[in-house]
Enzyme design. Sequence first.
Site, PDB file in Angstrom:
ATOM      1  N   LYS A  74       0.851  -1.204   0.000  1.00  0.00           N
ATOM      2  CA  LYS A  74       0.000   0.000   0.000  1.00  0.00           C
ATOM      3  C   LYS A  74       0.880   1.246   0.000  1.00  0.00           C
ATOM      4  CE  LYS A  74      -3.943   2.013   2.527  1.00  0.00           C
ATOM      5  NZ  LYS A  74      -4.850   1.853   3.690  1.00  0.00           N
ATOM      6  N   SER A 149      -9.868   1.849   2.932  1.00  0.00           N
ATOM      7  CA  SER A 149      -9.009   2.645   2.061  1.00  0.00           C
ATOM      8  C   SER A 149      -7.984   1.822   1.286  1.00  0.00           C
ATOM      9  CB  SER A 149      -8.258   3.683   2.895  1.00  0.00           C
ATOM     10  OG  SER A 149      -7.368   3.049   3.823  1.00  0.00           O
ATOM     11  N   SER A 173     -10.180  -0.769   7.078  1.00  0.00           N
ATOM     12  CA  SER A 173      -9.603  -0.578   5.747  1.00  0.00           C
ATOM     13  C   SER A 173      -8.906  -1.799   5.172  1.00  0.00           C
ATOM     14  CB  SER A 173      -8.610   0.597   5.772  1.00  0.00           C
ATOM     15  OG  SER A 173      -9.296   1.803   5.999  1.00  0.00           O
TER      16      SER A 173
END
Length: 474
Positions: A74, A149, A173
């Site tokens: 990420k 997210s 998330s």
Amino acid sequence: MTFADLRQKLKSGEVSSKELVQEKINRIKDIDPTLNSFLTINTENALSAAEKIDKQIASGESLSVLSGIPLAIKDNLCTKGIKTTCASKILANFVPPYESTVTKKLLKAGAIMIGKTNMDEFAMGSSTETSAFGPTLNPWNITKVPGGSSGGSAASVAAGLCYGSLGSDTGGSIRQPASFCGVVGMKPTYGRVSRWGLIAFASSLDQVSPFANNVSDAAEILQVISGKDELDSTTVDIPVPNYLETLSKSIKGMKIGLIDNCFDHEGLATDVKESVLSSASLLENLGAEIVNISCPRFNDGIATYYVIAPSEASANLARYDGVKYGFRSEEEQSLIEMTSKSRALGFGSEVKRRILIGTYALSAGYADAYYKKAQQVRTLIRRDFDNAFKKVDVLLAPTSPTTAFSYGQNLDNPIAMYLSDLLTIPANLAGLPAINLPLSIINGLPIGIQICANYFEENKLFALSQFLENQFIN
């Protein structure tokens, strides 16, 4: 294939690490222009690392546990010499001079970083639509969102663009996008994994976490990244169990709690509710004991979270002032004007919204009424969980109230967007470990089940998840 399968194929020479990496890079080139799950492709470094692994295999050297396996990261985890943007214009050209602890551990274990994945800007969102570099789409149906997210990390695994990935979980998330994309997503206990090098959103909630295609792969990634870190004072110095050894444990006699407050919520889709309850019945038929559990303040989690998280974000994001690094407005102006315009132009609307909410909640005359009160409710939520775990081993609930919603559906409705994390937020507020396991497919979209355990009992989550996974596969 599991990581164990890949290791065997690499060791036998049936496949090379370079071939694994090249296959994923080719697939990214073919598919990702549509999905937009990656922001940076680490092609040259990844192929070079794969060649080194292949030479080690050829020379008969002993290899680390993840050697030669392509993983994605990420884009809020700092990677030395590789752009790290947090999907924000304000960090669009930031190249960290250091490596985060978790990525350093993965690299030491031989994993190959194939690229950095898209996300909601500064991890603020539930659909990966707030990225400054465009939204990520769901591989199951590109008219749907992948969740957020960490939507880019989830979508990249679901689409077969990598064998696993790292994300971060502040209020769901990891688990919510794992549910939307039909993959395994594991949030460990707060303090189990180092946050050093993770660009902060809400420091008391953020936790680095893995995505994988199956339970054993998620366990292996967590095994590698867990442990005390001298650079992060919030990590806990306790032994990390061998998670793979726990996967074959029997669930007979295990007490599994169904959280009443989750199933009574009016926003819970009928097909999601029925799928989770049917899995509970399956577990009961196979020897587990099902217990109804009440967590009275469970549904207060979302209101509590949206005071605490924006407050911490307000403090953490104050460092982006256009002075030392990041985007700077270049107009001739005073320092105050430069800072103001840099933030106005550099941050997206959702980030600005949360900064404003957090600043208000912390302001003089309101901190006691909002922030302090939210922290008190957070303690009560944690006590509800403490009481629950006196009666059961794990808790069972849906991961998300619905399957993946349509792209753009909630973008102009922040409240509806926030409510998609209703069932995941309480575990973050309490700091508990929780996992999403793909459960079924309804109307072409995955449904996930969420299992939550007591502090540092990730082994119970893996054992139950592996048992369920075996039932589904067989």
